[in-house]
Design a protein around this motif. Sequence first.
Motif, PDB file in Angstrom:
ATOM      1  N   ALA A 114      30.668  33.400  17.735  1.00 46.75           N
ATOM      2  CA  ALA A 114      30.122  34.405  18.661  1.00 46.75           C
ATOM      3  C   ALA A 114      30.108  35.826  17.794  1.00 46.75           C
ATOM      4  O   ALA A 114      29.553  36.786  17.890  1.00 46.75           O
ATOM      5  CB  ALA A 114      30.844  34.526  19.868  1.00 46.75           C
ATOM      6  N   THR A 150      28.287  27.809  16.818  1.00 43.53           N
ATOM      7  CA  THR A 150      28.799  28.312  17.950  1.00 43.53           C
ATOM      8  C   THR A 150      29.668  29.596  17.927  1.00 43.53           C
ATOM      9  O   THR A 150      29.904  30.305  18.957  1.00 43.53           O
ATOM     10  CB  THR A 150      29.588  27.385  18.601  1.00 43.53           C
ATOM     11  OG1 THR A 150      30.967  27.132  17.693  1.00 43.53           O
ATOM     12  CG2 THR A 150      29.088  25.985  18.644  1.00 43.53           C
ATOM     13  N   SER A 174      24.276  27.735  21.619  1.00 41.01           N
ATOM     14  CA  SER A 174      25.578  28.105  22.611  1.00 41.01           C
ATOM     15  C   SER A 174      26.305  29.537  21.933  1.00 41.01           C
ATOM     16  O   SER A 174      27.510  29.617  22.374  1.00 41.01           O
ATOM     17  CB  SER A 174      26.257  26.885  22.222  1.00 41.01           C
ATOM     18  OG  SER A 174      26.384  26.387  20.849  1.00 41.01           O
ATOM     19  N   SER A 175      25.849  29.953  21.036  1.00 38.28           N
ATOM     20  CA  SER A 175      26.558  31.172  20.563  1.00 38.28           C
ATOM     21  C   SER A 175      25.954  32.466  21.128  1.00 38.28           C
ATOM     22  O   SER A 175      25.003  32.518  21.601  1.00 38.28           O
ATOM     23  CB  SER A 175      26.180  31.228  18.894  1.00 38.28           C
ATOM     24  OG  SER A 175      26.812  32.517  18.518  1.00 38.28           O
ATOM     25  N   ARG A 176      26.928  33.356  21.296  1.00 37.95           N
ATOM     26  CA  ARG A 176      26.469  34.614  22.115  1.00 37.95           C
ATOM     27  C   ARG A 176      26.159  35.610  21.234  1.00 37.95           C
ATOM     28  O   ARG A 176      25.353  36.614  21.441  1.00 37.95           O
ATOM     29  CB  ARG A 176      27.954  35.088  22.889  1.00 37.95           C
ATOM     30  CG  ARG A 176      28.507  34.268  23.942  1.00 37.95           C
ATOM     31  CD  ARG A 176      29.566  35.176  24.868  1.00 37.95           C
ATOM     32  NE  ARG A 176      30.563  35.752  24.049  1.00 37.95           N
ATOM     33  CZ  ARG A 176      31.521  34.921  23.945  1.00 37.95           C
ATOM     34  NH1 ARG A 176      31.870  33.639  24.056  1.00 37.95           N
ATOM     35  NH2 ARG A 176      32.648  35.442  23.117  1.00 37.95           N
ATOM     36  N   ALA A 177      26.176  35.116  19.881  1.00 40.23           N
ATOM     37  CA  ALA A 177      25.486  36.099  18.684  1.00 40.23           C
ATOM     38  C   ALA A 177      24.241  36.210  18.790  1.00 40.23           C
ATOM     39  O   ALA A 177      23.460  35.009  19.294  1.00 40.23           O
ATOM     40  CB  ALA A 177      26.198  35.755  17.371  1.00 40.23           C
ATOM     41  N   ARG A 178      23.609  37.223  18.378  1.00 44.18           N
ATOM     42  CA  ARG A 178      22.057  37.202  18.349  1.00 44.18           C
ATOM     43  C   ARG A 178      21.280  36.221  17.413  1.00 44.18           C
ATOM     44  O   ARG A 178      21.523  36.155  16.384  1.00 44.18           O
ATOM     45  CB  ARG A 178      21.637  38.754  18.173  1.00 44.18           C
ATOM     46  CG  ARG A 178      20.124  39.011  18.162  1.00 44.18           C
ATOM     47  CD  ARG A 178      19.728  38.887  19.654  1.00 44.18           C
ATOM     48  NE  ARG A 178      18.131  39.094  19.400  1.00 44.18           N
ATOM     49  CZ  ARG A 178      17.820  40.381  19.860  1.00 44.18           C
ATOM     50  NH1 ARG A 178      18.399  41.481  19.958  1.00 44.18           N
ATOM     51  NH2 ARG A 178      16.339  40.550  19.661  1.00 44.18           N
TER      52      ARG A 178
END
Length: 262
Positions: free
Chosen positions: A193, A191, A223-227
């Motif tokens: 980010a 998760t 669910s992570s905003r990371a690429r």
Amino acid sequence: MSRTVVFIHGLWIHSVAWQPWQELFAGKGYETHAPGWPGDKDTVAETRLHSEGAGVGVDEITDSYAKFIAGLDSPPIVVGHSFGGLIAQKLLDAGLATAAVAISPAPIKGIKILPLSLLRSSFPVLSRPGNRNKVVPLTEKQFAYGFGNALPPAESAELYERIAIPSPGRPLFEASSANFTKNAPTAVDTTRAGRGPLLLLAADEDHTVPAAVVAAAYRLYASSRARTDIIKYDDRGHSAAFDHGWRQLADDSLAWLDRQSL
């Protein structure tokens, strides 16, 4: 952008297997490194005779690469295959890498799918509890099933002779029990980010880490905003990073890295 790459091999493969990748990346201006696991020797032949990796687990392997990275001028990109792909994810999660490419990565904690071929590929180790603290080799036939099933038999045999080594059994035991273990060594914060970008590569004919397992990892990262990106290769097996078709995976990895803002 980071111009240093650390390549991380997986179970039963010597770090010499990364040499074509290193030459390609070096030609693109990258500084490359491919250190072995704790207990590995400098050559395949030496490691087969004198491996000292008995009892080495995921934490010890991760720590050895973290220590290597600490000696670099800046955090590198990490590229890992199989258990090396799992280690790459752990290093990325820890903030020790700017980006990661995980090729057919061993399952991180939270993946519950267990295809039959994965169990069969692990059987030479998991069938004997005592293997947890031993170094275990694969026979040429076992290698052909786990790595070379999508290859002509002659190519599988050549790869086995050139890059296959005995490996510690402990990582497989840790991965197989991770979902029932608190603070499991294979746990990654999917998760998070703030980590760098992650590329997952999956091989559709892979017996050891089936594409469905890699897809399950991709879903955990949703669910992570990371690429996080994924590429799947048809008609390729667990040897895809090192067999005759390695260049396709390497070129795709380089192209993906060029698109990232690191």
